[in-house]
Write a protein that holds these residues in place. Structure first.
Motif, PDB file in Angstrom:
ATOM      1  N   SER A   1      43.232  36.362  33.937  1.00 32.41           N
ATOM      2  CA  SER A   1      41.768  36.926  34.778  1.00 32.41           C
ATOM      3  C   SER A   1      41.189  35.986  34.294  1.00 32.41           C
ATOM      4  O   SER A   1      41.212  35.144  33.246  1.00 32.41           O
ATOM      5  CB  SER A   1      41.169  38.437  33.706  1.00 32.41           C
ATOM      6  OG  SER A   1      41.788  38.355  32.402  1.00 32.41           O
TER       7      SER A   1
ATOM      8  N   ARG B   1      38.849  38.523  38.143  1.00 29.36           N
ATOM      9  CA  ARG B   1      39.726  38.114  38.350  1.00 29.36           C
ATOM     10  C   ARG B   1      40.762  37.934  38.250  1.00 29.36           C
ATOM     11  O   ARG B   1      40.808  36.632  37.322  1.00 29.36           O
ATOM     12  CB  ARG B   1      38.979  37.513  40.109  1.00 29.36           C
ATOM     13  CG  ARG B   1      37.896  38.622  41.129  1.00 29.36           C
ATOM     14  CD  ARG B   1      38.554  39.871  41.711  1.00 29.36           C
ATOM     15  NE  ARG B   1      37.738  40.471  42.974  1.00 29.36           N
ATOM     16  CZ  ARG B   1      38.084  40.431  43.903  1.00 29.36           C
ATOM     17  NH1 ARG B   1      38.484  39.366  44.150  1.00 29.36           N
ATOM     18  NH2 ARG B   1      36.795  41.289  44.843  1.00 29.36           N
ATOM     19  N   ASP B   2      42.209  38.249  38.743  1.00 26.87           N
ATOM     20  CA  ASP B   2      43.527  37.615  38.402  1.00 26.87           C
ATOM     21  C   ASP B   2      43.284  36.132  39.311  1.00 26.87           C
ATOM     22  O   ASP B   2      43.349  36.264  40.872  1.00 26.87           O
ATOM     23  CB  ASP B   2      44.550  38.149  39.004  1.00 26.87           C
ATOM     24  CG  ASP B   2      44.800  38.970  37.720  1.00 26.87           C
ATOM     25  OD1 ASP B   2      43.895  39.466  36.538  1.00 26.87           O
ATOM     26  OD2 ASP B   2      45.683  40.676  38.351  1.00 26.87           O
TER      27      ASP B   2
END
Length: 708
Positions: free
Chosen positions: A237, A174-175
């Motif tokens: 990320s 995920r960011d």
């Protein structure tokens, strides 16, 4: 001194030399936790009543029913909240924890919060020396160093590994927020910004204080780095492990509905009084939630034996994952047989106390973890939550010096018992409540001094002066008094009914109602002395009746000593000393338990009057910058004189208040809190006006009643 007391009614006091308290099959075993306070600040009165004090009251009540009771609490030391606070103070996380650990310990000890069987921390690693607080076992808050193999780490890692084994963990890329200036990923508490839901400007990366919603730091608008607000924060990320709450939801919902029904949960944001799940996250479908963070202060991630283990190197467990595991781990530091408490759902009932902002983690997140773990954990039986306690029309603020924080309460000279009484009488069980110095002083002077203290002192002084401190022969047999008694049947029946109401309230964890009932019983005692005409003339004209009244009044005082014990333990101890009696258990009916020929101790006043002028003194002292501007300064000399003009205990007031007056005062106090809450929340003018009119009406009724 001679003691003549029925042994059947005594409370079972643990032997200081005995081993750890453990549950026993076939008996009622009570496990109690209060939300673990962050070890990065000083608790204020709202924090204290919200969890620790409330749990202490229920723990004491449970012991008065002679139940095996274990109350666990401690400080939450891992996580970004600690790291960021340490950063602001320019110290290491360990130094910060040691500093605030001591302040928490000092605060709770002064407030007579001594029924915690084990006070630990989420970073402790070895059992501490044993110490005794009050009449139960207690461990002090700990300052032991972090060790990778400590019990907390091992239990956290075991749950994490079990979730992985049962396919409840998944890796997601995920960011994440990344600070280009610091050149590292920023954990949630290292980021602040604008809330995407309510536009609150200073929302944290994990939760917004404006709308109370949980957040993901990446969703913040205009994110800022807490280390240096000039640094540029961008999205990059990063790999993290996520707990599959969506997979756990079906089993979790079934558990919530069953536990809510069996444990009679207090009203909360997860499930309503009709048994319908109302939490927005559950209704829209739970989503996987992260359980790892890019930090160094925390529990290291253990390898799952999977290809993605390398991506978890250097990461730690998320604080929301490991904090709640502090309950069993602190228990494990208390006893190696901790599993007899935490893996024993058939014989142990778990009661958990917290503020309303912690409900999700104790009714959804933590239970889901335990269910997914696969072992047979002791899960929540009853949850007791509180709303917010605010301060004099506003909020507590440490930065502005507004409100009473930590050990500062003792600076007022108000005894801990009086503090406990007022906080519990104002406990925000169903709506936000407001601390008021005027109400606090009135509670002491009008309820404790004129009602409770008056009854105890008046009866015991009569025994001391007229019977040479020896209980006379009353003609009553040992044991329960008959509700069909020709002279006192109505009085005995009313006390028995109130005892039932007290037990029902406390069993349902309605602590405020339980305390109100105690005061109604003491008021009934005052009325009994008045109606019976207890005085020297009665002793001369009808000595048998006088002896009977004395015996029944003294035995009611003995009952009050145990009823008030959960709320005001020091007051209870003072009563027992004056009675020269051991601690007793809660009775279901009024009985003759202190028998003829028993010699009482020396009667003394339980409470002192507080000068009403002290309201302005304390408003100035604890009002922060605004309060100091609004209130004229008062010299220490004048303040001390106002607090206790003659340096002596005040005389007992002979005119006890009627039950109607006490009921009206309770309604006025509650309505006053309601009005303050409406004003604070900026309710509509017509709503506030209606509430104010009701308050004025109640006050007028009280004036009419007092002048009748």
């Amino acid at each position: 001194m001679t003691q003549t007391i029925r042994e059947q009614v005594l409370r079972l006091i643990p032997d200081p030399g005995q081993s750890a308290i453990l549950p026993k099959e076939g008996e009622t075993n009570i496990l109690i936790t209060s939300a673990l306070p962050y070890c990065n600040n000083v608790p204020h009165l709202g924090n204290i009543i919200g969890s620790v004090l409330s749990a202490d009251v229920f723990s004491r009540y449970s012991r008065t029913r002679n139940r095996r009771t274990l109350y666990i609490c401690g400080t939450d030391e891992y996580g970004t909240a600690t790291e960021t606070a340490a950063l602001k103070e320019g110290v290491t996380p360990r130094q910060l924890c040691e500093k605030y650990n001591a302040l928490h310990k000092e605060t709770y000890e002064w407030f007579d919060i001594g029924q915690v069987t084990c006070l630990g921390s989420t970073s402790l690693d070895a059992p501490p020396p044993l110490s005794i607080l009050s009449d139960s076992f207690a461990y002090p808050f700990l300052n032991s160093s972090i060790h990778i193999d400590n019990l907390f780490v091992r239990i956290c890692q075991s749950i994490y590994l079990n979730l992985g084994e049962h396919d409840y963990l998944e890796k997601q890329v995920r960011d994440q927020t990344y600070c280009e200036g610091c050149q590292k990923f920023l954990a949630d508490r290292y980021v602040e910004g604008i809330c995407p839901h309510c536009s609150f400007p200073d929302a944290r990366g994990d939760q917004c204080d404006g709308c109370a919603r949980t957040l993901d730091a990446i969703d913040l608008l205009e994110p800022r780095c807490l280390i240096d607000k000039t640094h540029k924060v961008v999205a990059r990320s990063s790999s993290h492990m996520y707990f599959r709450l969506d997979k756990a939801q079906p089993q979790l919902e079934k558990w919530i509905k069953t536990s809510y029904k069996n444990g009679k949960w207090s009203p909360n944001a997860t499930i309503n009084t009709d048994g319908e799940i109302v939490d927005a996250r559950l209704k829209s479908g739970l989503r996987p939630t992260p359980v790892t963070r890019d930090l160094t202060w925390g529990v290291p991630i253990p390898p799952l034996g999977r290809e993605d283990d390398k991506e978890m190197n250097g990461k730690v467990l998320y604080v929301w994952f490991d904090a709640v595991i502090g309950y069993p781990s602190i228990t494990a530091n208390y006893t190696p047989d901790w599993q007899r408490w935490w893996l024993n759902p058939d014989n142990v009932k778990l009661y958990q106390f917290m503020g309303k902002d912690n409900v999700y983690f104790h009714t959804v997140y933590f239970p889901a973890m335990l269910l997914a773990d696969g072992r047979k954990w002791t899960t929540l039986h009853h949850i007791s939550t509180t709303e917010y306690l605010n301060y004099e029309g506003g909020k507590f603020s440490k930065s502005k010096g507004r409100g009473v924080f930590g050990p500062a309460a003792k600076e007022t000279g108000i005894p801990a018992s009086v503090w406990r009484y007022y906080l519990l009488a104002t406990r925000p069980e169903t709506a936000d409540a407001m601390f008021s110095w005027a109400d606090c002083i009135a509670a002491n002077n009008n309820v404790l001094l004129k009602n409770f203290g008056n009854f105890v002192n008046r009866a015991l002084k009569f025994v001391a002066s007229q019977y040479d401190s020896v209980i006379p022969e009353s003609g009553d047999a040992a044991g329960a008094l008959s509700p069909n008694d020709p002279l006192d049947g109505e009085f005995i029946s009313e006390v028995n009914n109130l005892l039932k109401e007290y037990i029902d309230a406390m069993e349902s964890v309605k602590l405020r109602l339980g305390l109100q009932t105690v005061m109604l019983i003491s008021n009934r005692g005052n009325g009994y002395l008045q109606a019976s005409g207890l005085n020297k003339a009665l002793m001369t004209e009808n000595p048998a009746r006088c002896a009977q009244v004395v015996s029944r009044a003294v035995n009611l005082i003995y009952v009050l000593s145990v009823l008030v014990y959960p709320f005001m333990p020091s007051t209870s101890e003072a009563i027992l000393q004056q009675l020269n009696a051991p601690a007793r258990s809660v009775p279901e009916v009024l009985s003759t338990d202190i028998l003829a020929s028993h010699r009482i101790g020396k009667p003394d006043h339980l409470f002192k009057n507080i000068d009403e002028k002290m309201e302005e003194v304390w408003k100035a002292k604890f009002g922060g910058i605004d309060g100091q501007k609004e209130v004229a300064s008062i010299s220490k000399r004048k303040a001390k004189k106002a607090a206790n003009p003659d340096g002596k205990a005040d005389a007992v007031v002979d005119g006890p208040k009627s039950p109607e007056a006490i009921t009206l005062e309770a309604k006025i106090l509650e309505q006053g809190n309601h009005v303050r809450a409406l004003k604070e929340n900026k309710a509509e003018k017509d709503v506030i006006d209606t509430a104010v009119s009701e308050l004025k009406k109640l006050k007028a009724e009280l004036v009419t009643l007092e002048n009748a």
